[in-house]
Design an enzyme around this catalytic site. Structure first.
Site, PDB file in Angstrom:
ATOM      1  N   ASN A  64       4.230   0.930  -0.502  1.00 17.94           N
ATOM      2  CA  ASN A  64       3.988  -1.017  -0.298  1.00 17.94           C
ATOM      3  C   ASN A  64       3.955  -1.786  -1.812  1.00 17.94           C
ATOM      4  O   ASN A  64       2.975  -0.345  -2.966  1.00 17.94           O
ATOM      5  CB  ASN A  64       2.967  -1.449   0.256  1.00 17.94           C
ATOM      6  CG  ASN A  64       2.185  -2.512  -0.364  1.00 17.94           C
ATOM      7  OD1 ASN A  64       2.731  -3.375   1.026  1.00 17.94           O
ATOM      8  ND2 ASN A  64       1.203  -2.992  -0.765  1.00 17.94           N
ATOM      9  N   GLU A  65       4.686  -2.238  -2.300  1.00 21.20           N
ATOM     10  CA  GLU A  65       4.772  -2.710  -4.146  1.00 21.20           C
ATOM     11  C   GLU A  65       4.256  -2.006  -4.885  1.00 21.20           C
ATOM     12  O   GLU A  65       3.464  -2.073  -5.633  1.00 21.20           O
ATOM     13  CB  GLU A  65       3.721  -3.758  -3.732  1.00 21.20           C
ATOM     14  CG  GLU A  65       4.256  -5.387  -3.069  1.00 21.20           C
ATOM     15  CD  GLU A  65       2.411  -6.113  -2.971  1.00 21.20           C
ATOM     16  OE1 GLU A  65       2.032  -6.008  -3.695  1.00 21.20           O
ATOM     17  OE2 GLU A  65       3.199  -6.718  -2.242  1.00 21.20           O
TER      18      GLU A  65
END
Length: 847
Positions: free
Chosen positions: A485-486
């Site tokens: 995630n990110e």
């Protein structure tokens, strides 16, 4: 001229500009505008001609056109409003204004009647408000306030006529400009007034007197001011000695530099730099970040502008929602016999919630069941499947790795029960595998790369095998596996380098595909800011292409605003704990990319894929919302419903999904919000009350599977013999909000931050309808379907009891109307949609 922090309102058709700014250094300038300067916060030094003043909060000063004036920072921080008016505007209707020179003394309650000062501020506040809101005909309103302002100045404030005063000439201004330019060009050496006099072929005594007379200070005082400006800039960088800075700034000696610096700033140069940069404590690390990112930090204008807007005199008519009619009635004619375009409800592909363990709780599951029953999404995405609280990764006393899938099974069995599939984000790192101590959020998700990639891939393979053994190959082949995630947000979501993530992605993909090649694997789950403002996605695609990694889907996150974390040194972020990181976020400048950001970002991604890859993977937006900030009060409003509908219809064909983050306010990235309407991300609040955003999806879910026609603010679809018409009235944020001012956004007033738009009127004519029809309409707006607005009417009660919650559940639904009509070839209907509203009409043929 420009300032470090500056926001300018106005355009070429208006005779004025309003500039909200902060003065941090000495600025000597002049212009041909009449200027009214108000100190909104703090204090500032102002010099006009020979006079020097200190202006404090709420003080006002008038500066005539072509008067040489200077502003400089006092001990306090400051926020100023400069209203610059073209004097020709007044001269055209009152010729005497040309000869008027207003007295320059500060205007405050000490020297003037408080009512006079308040009326002056009221006119100025109304001008700024109108410039910001841009209502239909706002330029006329601005002009009227300017005329009232001019009349009030003439009759209540002192002035002299031009013939009674000395006037600075154009020749004087040219000479002053030459002096300033020469000084700035030679600031790094020991220049003298004698040198400048010789260069300009003037006598020393004449030039000395001229500078003092016109600028209001001696040449030496002016020279010291600009030398100190340069020194302050150099002190913010820790790469030069005090001696080097003194000479680079043009001071003849270190002693003179130290003496003058302490006189102006109350610190020695060394003390000033130490306070700015040197502290190593956590609190000072945050302070260091503030100084590092400079202009990327928001100017704290909120409290200051609240005071200014406090002078607004708003009539009851102006304070209400704008239901005035627009300029045009839009006429839309549709031939229902034409061939339609296939229409996939792609926005129902993904919905999201916070993290895996939250999905095991009964209150969240109750909300999820109702969401699925009424709307029915296909996949659900969430954080933290591998977090310690899911109790998957265990090491026995003998050192053997043991996997426990109990909580995973409970969660995925629940998904199966409510007919939704997992879109699995493979995060966060189990504590036994982490390489560093870095974590994120209230629940301490480990953002570390693995200490041993083989231990990680063993976990991933065991997880995939277990899912296949429990749910079957055919089922798991329909699932999605998203890697992390990110990761571009270093030390926020990934405590490693870009290259480490790329390698991590490759090895994780290989591990999943080694179990079953048909499984869908993708990433990199990066934000739109990284896509639009860096080469991350290009480098990721290029890496996968060179390594022979087939990407089944590209995942990304899109929000209207982006935090400029790139401006912060990674070593600083690395030192901050979770709480400090979260506290830092509100300080960082939010960059808004415009109301079409979702559409534009998807176009950019599609173009990059075409450029770099020789195939087309799916595109999934796995996080998307009207704001990236949990706690942003707009989340609870009717605005979000129009935002959802507008973007969903605009992005048809550009993406395979648009995953709303999140369906519920029951999430704990930070502590659970206290208020029932605290600005949580969700479509449903913590008590289970459905927000207007929920009903935005509810209306979308009733559309057909074939598009007959669509335009900028509507769509017409068909399913079998029924027709669906959906139209909306969307308004974006106003200019002040887009530039960081949230003073108009309060707990009980959340609609003053948008551009003003009138009622939208659309008349639809549908040709090709014969027979009996049941016609159902759904009206969604602030009056119908917005639980936040109903809560405000109820008195904004907190800690509501069962009766109050039940009342809001019953009253906060879209307005539904049903009628029966026999049609003879044509159906015509006119709808009126207020701003932040939408309306759906369904025509069902009767047998």
């Amino acid at each position: 001229m420009s300032y470090k922090y500056e926001f300018v309102m106005g355009d070429e058709e208006l005779p004025l500009k309003a500039i909200i700014h902060s003065v941090n250094e000495f600025n000597l300038h002049w212009h041909n505008k009449f200027e009214i300067l108000i100190v909104l916060e703090g204090s500032v030094n102002v010099s006009i001609g020979k006079e020097n003043y200190v202006l404090y909060e709420e003080d006002v000063i008038l500066i005539n056109s072509n008067e040489i004036h200077a502003t400089s920072r006092n001990e306090d921080k400051n926020i100023l409003l400069a209203l610059q008016i073209d004097p020709e505007f007044y001269i055209s209707c009152y010729s005497k204004f040309k000869n008027m020179k207003f007295h320059n003394k500060p205007i405050n309650e000490k020297g003037y009647d408080g009512d006079n000062l308040n009326i002056l501020k009221q006119y100025i506040a109304n001008v700024v408000w109108c410039l910001n809101k841009k209502n239909n005909g706002y330029k006329l309103v601005v002009g009227s306030y300017l005329l009232l302002l001019g009349e009030y100045l003439i009759n209540n404030f002192k002035y002299a006529l031009l013939e009674d005063r000395d006037e600075i000439t154009d020749g004087d201004l040219i000479r002053i400009k030459n002096i300033i330019d020469y000084t700035n060009e030679n600031i790094g050496r020991n220049i003298t007034l004698k040198e400048i006099a010789e260069n300009m072929h003037l006598s020393y005594h004449f030039l000395s007197h001229f500078i003092k007379e016109k600028i209001g200070m001696s040449f030496q005082e002016y020279l010291n001011s600009i030398r100190l400006n340069k020194a302050v800039k150099l002190l913010s960088k820790d790469d030069q000695s005090i001696t080097s800075i003194a000479y680079a700034s043009g001071f003849p000696s270190v002693n003179s530099f130290n003496r003058l610096f302490k006189k102006y700033y109350n610190y020695s140069p060394s003390e000033y730099r130490d306070n700015l940069l040197s502290s190593k404590s956590k609190d000072d690390n945050v302070l260091q970040v503030n100084n590092e990112i400079g202009s990327y930090l928001e100017v704290d204008r909120n409290a200051a502008l609240k005071k200014l807007y406090g002078y607004l005199k708003v009539s009851p008519r102006e304070a209400k929602e704008d239901y005035s009619h627009g300029e045009d009635l839009k006429l839309i004619s549709i031939d229902l016999n034409q061939e339609g375009q296939d229409f996939s409800h792609y926005w129902k592909k993904i919905i999201t919630f916070g993290r895996a363990s939250e999905g095991l709780r009964s209150n969240l599951q109750g909300q999820f069941r109702e969401l699925q029953r009424e709307i029915g999404f296909e996949y659900v995405r969430f954080h933290g499947i591998f977090m310690d609280e899911m109790m998957i990764y265990n090491v026995s006393l003998e050192g053997k790795v043991e996997y426990n899938w109990s909580y995973v099974d409970n969660l995925f069995d629940f998904f199966k029960e409510i007919n939704i599939k997992p879109f699995i984000e493979l995060t966060f790192m189990p504590s036994e595998l982490k390489r560093t101590e870095d974590t994120i959020f209230f629940w301490k998700g480990n953002i570390s790369p693995p200490r041993d990639i083989n231990l990680w891939t063993d976990l991933v393979k065991a997880f995939v095998k277990h899912c296949i053994n429990r749910y079957g190959v055919k089922e798991v082949e329909t699932w999605y596996f998203e890697i992390w995630n990110e990761p571009e947000l270093k030390y926020v979501f990934w405590a490693g380098s870009d290259e480490e993530y790329f390698e991590f992605y490759k090895e994780t993909t290989k591990a999943i595909k080694s179990i079953l090649g048909k499984l869908k694997v993708g990433g990199p789950s990066i934000t739109h800011g990284a896509i639009l403002g860096s080469t991350y996605i290009d480098r990721f695609l290029d890496y996968c292409s060179k390594e022979g990694i087939v990407i089944d889907f590209i995942s990304l996150h899109i929000y209207p605003e982006y935090l400029l974390l790139d401006a912060i040194d990674e070593s600083i972020l690395e030192q901050l704990d979770d709480e400090d990181k979260l506290n830092l976020i509100p300080l960082v400048k939010k960059i808004y990319h415009g109301e079409n950001n979702t559409f534009n970002t998807l176009n950019t991604v599609n173009n990059k894929i075409l450029e770099i890859l020789n195939y087309k993977p799916e595109i999934h937006v796995t996080e998307w919302n009207a704001s990236s900030s949990n706690g942003n009060l707009i989340h609870d409003t009717s605005y979000v419903a129009a935002f959802i509908i507008k973007n969903v219809l605009q992005c048809i064909g550009n993406t395979n999904s648009l995953g709303y983050w999140t369906f519920t306010d029951l999430m704990e990235e930070q502590k659970l919000g206290i208020s029932s309407f605290h600005g949580g991300f969700g479509l449903i609040n913590k008590e289970g009350l459905k927000k207007a955003s929920y009903y935005g999806y509810y209306l979308l879910s009733k559309l057909g599977d074939s598009i007959i026609k669509r335009g900028e603010d509507y769509i017409v679809t068909k399913k079998d013999d029924s027709i669906q018409i959906l139209a909306y009235n969307y308004a974006f944020f106003d200019e002040l909000f887009l530039h960081g001012d949230v003073s108009a956004l309060t707990h009980k007033d959340r609609y003053s931050i948008y551009e003003n738009k009138p009622l939208k009127e659309i008349e639809f004519t549908l040709n090709g309808l014969e027979g009996d029809y049941k016609i159902t309409s759904y009206k969604l707006n602030r009056e119908h379907g917005s639980v936040y607005d109903e809560w405000i009417k109820l008195g904004a009660q907190e800690n509501m009891n069962f009766e109050e919650i039940s009342y809001l559940q019953g009253i906060s639904k879209p307005k539904m109307e049903i009628r029966e009509l026999e049609l003879y070839g044509e159906y015509r209907d006119k709808i009126n949609i207020p701003v932040h509203g939408a309306e759906l009409i369904i025509l069902e043929k009767r047998i």
